[in-house]
Design a protein around this motif. Structure first.
Motif, PDB file in Angstrom:
ATOM      1  N   PHE A  67      43.974  37.915  39.707  1.00  0.00           N
ATOM      2  CA  PHE A  67      44.066  36.579  40.298  1.00  0.00           C
ATOM      3  C   PHE A  67      44.030  36.638  41.820  1.00  0.00           C
ATOM      4  O   PHE A  67      43.331  35.878  42.470  1.00  0.00           O
ATOM      5  N   PHE A  68      44.811  37.551  42.413  1.00  0.00           N
ATOM      6  CA  PHE A  68      44.874  37.672  43.870  1.00  0.00           C
ATOM      7  C   PHE A  68      44.327  38.992  44.389  1.00  0.00           C
ATOM      8  O   PHE A  68      44.434  39.277  45.577  1.00  0.00           O
ATOM      9  N   PHE A  69      43.802  39.843  43.542  1.00  0.00           N
ATOM     10  CA  PHE A  69      43.452  41.188  43.975  1.00  0.00           C
ATOM     11  C   PHE A  69      42.248  41.715  43.208  1.00  0.00           C
ATOM     12  O   PHE A  69      41.884  41.193  42.169  1.00  0.00           O
ATOM     13  N   THR A  70      41.643  42.767  43.748  1.00  0.00           N
ATOM     14  CA  THR A  70      40.567  43.490  43.083  1.00  0.00           C
ATOM     15  C   THR A  70      40.908  44.967  43.173  1.00  0.00           C
ATOM     16  O   THR A  70      41.214  45.476  44.253  1.00  0.00           O
ATOM     17  N   ILE A  71      40.896  45.659  42.043  1.00  0.00           N
ATOM     18  CA  ILE A  71      41.187  47.091  42.014  1.00  0.00           C
ATOM     19  C   ILE A  71      40.080  47.803  41.256  1.00  0.00           C
ATOM     20  O   ILE A  71      39.265  47.168  40.573  1.00  0.00           O
ATOM     21  N   MET A  72      40.054  49.129  41.349  1.00  0.00           N
ATOM     22  CA  MET A  72      39.075  49.923  40.614  1.00  0.00           C
ATOM     23  C   MET A  72      39.538  50.086  39.174  1.00  0.00           C
ATOM     24  O   MET A  72      40.739  50.193  38.908  1.00  0.00           O
TER      25      MET A  72
END
Length: 75
Positions: A51-56
């Motif tokens: 929702f608030f972030f992008t990760i690998m």
């Protein structure tokens, strides 16, 4: 930079924290040799979007080898 806030309520220690982070990362680069892990694992740059972030999807791994103290290095 969400932990430091924004606008009128921005963290007063933001500049000091960024200075310390730059110093920390610079020392890591200077003191260690960064190598690929021993495993036959390919780098996967696929992302997971929250929702608030992008990760690998899979963590990026590295093997750190301390640099020799007697070796000539540029400063």
């Amino acid at each position: 930079m969400m932990p430091f806030g924004a606008g009128r309520r921005v963290c007063p220690g933001l500049a000091a924290a960024m200075l310390h982070l730059e110093y920390f990362v610079g020392n890591l680069v200077r003191e260690f040799e960064w190598c690929e892990p021993d495993r036959d694992e390919e780098v996967d740059l696929a992302e997971f979007r929250g929702f608030f972030f992008t990760i690998m999807n899979r963590q990026l791994r590295a093997r750190l080898v301390p640099r020799g103290r007697g070796s000539a290095r540029s400063t």
